[in-house]
Design an enzyme around this catalytic site. Structure first.
Site, PDB file in Angstrom:
ATOM      1  N   HIS A 134      21.545  36.104 -14.411  1.00  0.00           N
ATOM      2  CA  HIS A 134      22.725  36.406 -13.601  1.00  0.00           C
ATOM      3  C   HIS A 134      22.696  35.656 -12.278  1.00  0.00           C
ATOM      4  O   HIS A 134      21.649  35.162 -11.849  1.00  0.00           O
ATOM      5  CB  HIS A 134      22.810  37.911 -13.317  1.00  0.00           C
ATOM      6  CG  HIS A 134      23.311  38.712 -14.480  1.00  0.00           C
ATOM      7  ND1 HIS A 134      22.485  39.128 -15.504  1.00  0.00           N
ATOM      8  CD2 HIS A 134      24.543  39.164 -14.792  1.00  0.00           C
ATOM      9  CE1 HIS A 134      23.194  39.805 -16.391  1.00  0.00           C
ATOM     10  NE2 HIS A 134      24.440  39.843 -15.990  1.00  0.00           N
ATOM     11  N   LYS A 138      23.609  39.812  -7.688  1.00  0.00           N
ATOM     12  CA  LYS A 138      23.556  41.041  -8.482  1.00  0.00           C
ATOM     13  C   LYS A 138      22.494  41.989  -7.927  1.00  0.00           C
ATOM     14  O   LYS A 138      21.366  41.591  -7.658  1.00  0.00           O
ATOM     15  CB  LYS A 138      23.242  40.692  -9.945  1.00  0.00           C
ATOM     16  CG  LYS A 138      23.316  41.883 -10.867  1.00  0.00           C
ATOM     17  CD  LYS A 138      23.288  41.452 -12.319  1.00  0.00           C
ATOM     18  CE  LYS A 138      23.314  42.638 -13.249  1.00  0.00           C
ATOM     19  NZ  LYS A 138      24.471  43.515 -13.028  1.00  0.00           N
ATOM     20  N   GLY A 144      22.764  46.352 -16.651  1.00  0.00           N
ATOM     21  CA  GLY A 144      23.108  47.503 -17.492  1.00  0.00           C
ATOM     22  C   GLY A 144      23.249  47.093 -18.950  1.00  0.00           C
ATOM     23  O   GLY A 144      22.851  47.839 -19.854  1.00  0.00           O
TER      24      GLY A 144
END
Ligand code: NAP
Length: 249
Positions: A134, A138, A144
């Site tokens: 990512h 983040k 998640g």
């Protein structure tokens, strides 16, 4: 007849995309765009049949209580649901047996398929690990989606009594083997230039299988949001996860 839809969090990143996608759909009618400071009474006065919530974990429960107690179906993308919140929603739904609530931690159809494929495949491979990648802004690690994938894989492996994964590591630096979620090591990469990506790598004697999903833009969530809106009106009660509205058999 078109479905009347309201969006909560309409000025936000996801909410504004949802407004565009709903407006462009011939079978949906965007009747209210609500953001912070607006009265929830607009949900009732606009005649909304479905409300889409992309707000904030601190705001979403109040929104859902209002919508469900008024018999309005909800499609929820806002994150942060645990067992306690889900059972509260089930309680509100009990008084409105015709009303549906979809809570979807991920509206990306590709992401949902990646999770389902990974869980199915994991029954046939000795080992499986997840690498999620990512952007550096983040806050949470692992993501998640990666945690949910690892849980689904763990359930699938336990359902067929898979042996523990072989790993002869006897000395390692902290974190070198990732974080264990259920039985699955998850490795988190944070780099500028990335958006949201995940690889599930499965291995057994003589072969590996890699399942990869790349989320490139928020527009990628919109086919899933529209599927949720169209499905929730015919599915009363609580649905957790968009996979339940997809034909995955
Ligand atoms: P965002 O850009 O901050 O948008 C949230 C919007 O909701 C903002 O305009 C915010 O106003 C507004 N808002 C806050 N409280 C409200 C309330 N009580 N009533 C009405 N509007 C309210 O956030 P985002 O990136 O769109 O993400 C929204 C949520 O969706 C987050 O929980 C995120 O994790 C989740 N998400 C889910 C998926 C999925 O596939 N399920 C995908 C991406 C994101 P202010 O800015 O004035 O506070």
């Amino acid at each position: 007849m078109s479905i009347k839809v309201a969006v909560l969090g309409a000025k936000g990143r996801m909410g504004s995309e949802a407004c565009k996608a709903i407006s462009a759909a011939a079978d949906l009618d965007l009747v209210a765009q609500i953001d912070i400071g607006d009265s929830l009474d607009l949900l009732v006065s606009s005649g909304a049949q479905v409300v889409v919530d992309f707000t904030h974990p601190d705001a979403v429960m109040g929104n859902l209580e209002f919508a469900l107690k008024n018999g309005i179906n909800v499609v929820v993308g806002t994150t942060g649901f645990d067992e306690g919140k889900l059972s509260q929603i089930t309680g509100w739904l009990a008084t409105q047996p015709q009303t549906g609530a979809l809570i979807a931690p991920n509206f990306g159809l590709g992401a949902v398929l990646m999770m389902q494929f990974a869980a199915k495949a994991s029954k046939y491979f000795e080992s499986v690990e997840i690498v999620e990648l990512h952007h550096p802004n983040k806050a949470d690690a692992p993501s998640g989606t990666a945690a949910r994938t690892a849980e689904l894989i763990t359930q699938a492996r336990r359902s067929v009594n898979k042996e523990p994964m072989p790993d002869a590591t006897s000395s390692a630096l902290d974190g070198a083997r990732g974080a264990l979620v259920g039985e699955v090591p998850v490795h988190s990469v944070r780099l500028r230039g990335l958006v949201a990506h995940q690889e599930v790598i499965l291995g057994d004697l003589g072969e590996t299988l890699t399942i990869r999903h790349d989320s490139i833009d928020r527009t990628g969530f919109m086919p899933g949001v529209l599927l949720g809106i169209r499905s929730v009106v015919t599915h009363p009660g609580l649905t957790f996860g968009l996979e339940h509205f997809m034909d995955l058999n």
